[in-house]
Design a protein around this motif. Sequence first.
Motif, short mmCIF file in Angstrom:
data_model
loop_
_atom_site.label_atom_id
_atom_site.label_comp_id
_atom_site.label_asym_id
_atom_site.label_seq_id
_atom_site.Cartn_x
_atom_site.Cartn_y
_atom_site.Cartn_z
N GLU A 30 64.48 34.99 35.64
CA GLU A 30 63.83 33.71 35.91
C GLU A 30 62.39 33.90 36.37
N SER A 31 62.16 34.88 37.24
CA SER A 31 60.80 35.10 37.72
C SER A 31 59.91 35.66 36.61
N MET A 32 60.48 36.48 35.74
CA MET A 32 59.70 37.03 34.63
C MET A 32 59.39 35.95 33.60
N ASN A 33 60.31 35.00 33.41
CA ASN A 33 60.03 33.86 32.53
C ASN A 33 58.91 33.00 33.10
N ALA A 34 58.88 32.85 34.42
CA ALA A 34 57.80 32.09 35.06
C ALA A 34 56.47 32.81 34.86
N LEU A 35 56.47 34.13 34.97
CA LEU A 35 55.26 34.91 34.72
C LEU A 35 54.78 34.70 33.28
N ARG A 36 55.71 34.78 32.33
CA ARG A 36 55.36 34.55 30.92
C ARG A 36 54.74 33.17 30.73
N TRP A 37 55.37 32.17 31.34
CA TRP A 37 54.87 30.81 31.24
C TRP A 37 53.44 30.71 31.78
N ALA A 38 53.22 31.29 32.93
CA ALA A 38 51.89 31.23 33.55
C ALA A 38 50.84 31.90 32.66
N LEU A 39 51.18 33.05 32.11
CA LEU A 39 50.23 33.76 31.26
C LEU A 39 49.90 32.97 29.99
N CYS A 40 50.88 32.28 29.46
CA CYS A 40 50.68 31.54 28.21
C CYS A 40 50.06 30.17 28.40
N THR B 73 60.33 48.28 43.68
CA THR B 73 59.11 47.48 43.61
C THR B 73 58.22 47.94 42.46
N GLU B 74 58.06 49.25 42.32
CA GLU B 74 57.24 49.79 41.23
C GLU B 74 57.82 49.41 39.86
N ALA B 75 59.14 49.45 39.75
CA ALA B 75 59.79 49.08 38.49
C ALA B 75 59.57 47.60 38.17
N ILE B 76 59.68 46.75 39.18
CA ILE B 76 59.47 45.32 38.99
C ILE B 76 58.03 45.04 38.55
N LEU B 77 57.07 45.67 39.24
CA LEU B 77 55.66 45.45 38.90
C LEU B 77 55.32 46.04 37.53
N ASP B 78 55.92 47.19 37.20
CA ASP B 78 55.71 47.78 35.87
C ASP B 78 56.21 46.83 34.78
N HIS B 79 57.38 46.24 35.02
CA HIS B 79 57.94 45.28 34.05
C HIS B 79 57.01 44.08 33.90
N ALA B 80 56.51 43.58 35.02
CA ALA B 80 55.59 42.44 34.98
C ALA B 80 54.32 42.79 34.21
N LEU B 81 53.79 43.97 34.43
CA LEU B 81 52.57 44.39 33.72
C LEU B 81 52.85 44.61 32.23
N GLU B 82 54.07 45.04 31.89
CA GLU B 82 54.46 45.17 30.48
C GLU B 82 54.46 43.80 29.81
N ILE B 83 54.92 42.80 30.53
CA ILE B 83 54.92 41.43 30.00
C ILE B 83 53.49 41.01 29.68
N SER C 65 51.06 42.94 28.84
CA SER C 65 50.67 43.68 27.63
C SER C 65 51.32 43.11 26.39
N GLU C 66 52.62 42.80 26.48
CA GLU C 66 53.35 42.24 25.34
C GLU C 66 52.70 40.97 24.82
N LEU C 67 52.21 40.17 25.73
CA LEU C 67 51.61 38.90 25.34
C LEU C 67 50.15 39.06 24.93
N ASN C 68 49.73 40.32 24.84
CA ASN C 68 48.34 40.61 24.46
C ASN C 68 47.33 39.87 25.32
N VAL C 69 47.62 39.84 26.61
CA VAL C 69 46.70 39.20 27.53
C VAL C 69 45.61 40.22 27.81
#
Length: 180
Positions: free
Chosen positions: A19-29, A87-97, A99-103
């Motif tokens: 859910e939090s990663m979906n919110a991050l995706r939404w914010a980026l887009c 924490t590092e894994a969570i932040l790495d996943h967020a940063l991957e998102i 990158s995935e969205l080509n931000v």
Amino acid sequence: MSETGNLGCVVAAVDGSEESMNALRWALCNLKLRSPGSDSSFVILHVQSPPSIAAGLNPGPIPFGGPSDLEVPAFTAAIEAHQKRITEAILDHALEICSELNVRFSLLQVNVKTHVVIGDPKEKICEAVQNLHADLLVMGSRAFGPIKRMFLGSVSNYCTHNAQCPVIIIKEKDTANKIN
């Protein structure tokens, strides 16, 4: 917020849940930061639990007459190291998102930052938003039922009422397809 409606600082709170990663995706887009050259920033915020809460225990008295307030430094250090890896894994996943969205924040001259605080998520998110002078907080909603919400509380509900900026809560993607 600037005159044109663009945001100077957006904080996206992530806890590792989908859910939090979906919110991050939404914010980026969907959100537009201020123009290049300004001090705009997109902050990915994670709140880490204190070691005593993460362990779910407070060392009790040692059997047969030992001191009752003894801390075990190696145990605490192991918990802290484990939480740091999480924490590092969570932040790495967020940063991957990101990158995935080509931000391409570097091309837009927007600062992407990660920020970690330790404590109660409800209070620390609101505190971080205030300290970062955020224009907007974006977070996911885990959609706990009434029983879980009664015992665990709702971080998103608390932040909605206590954050010093507007809050956008992103609910589950499939909410419309679920039967209540």
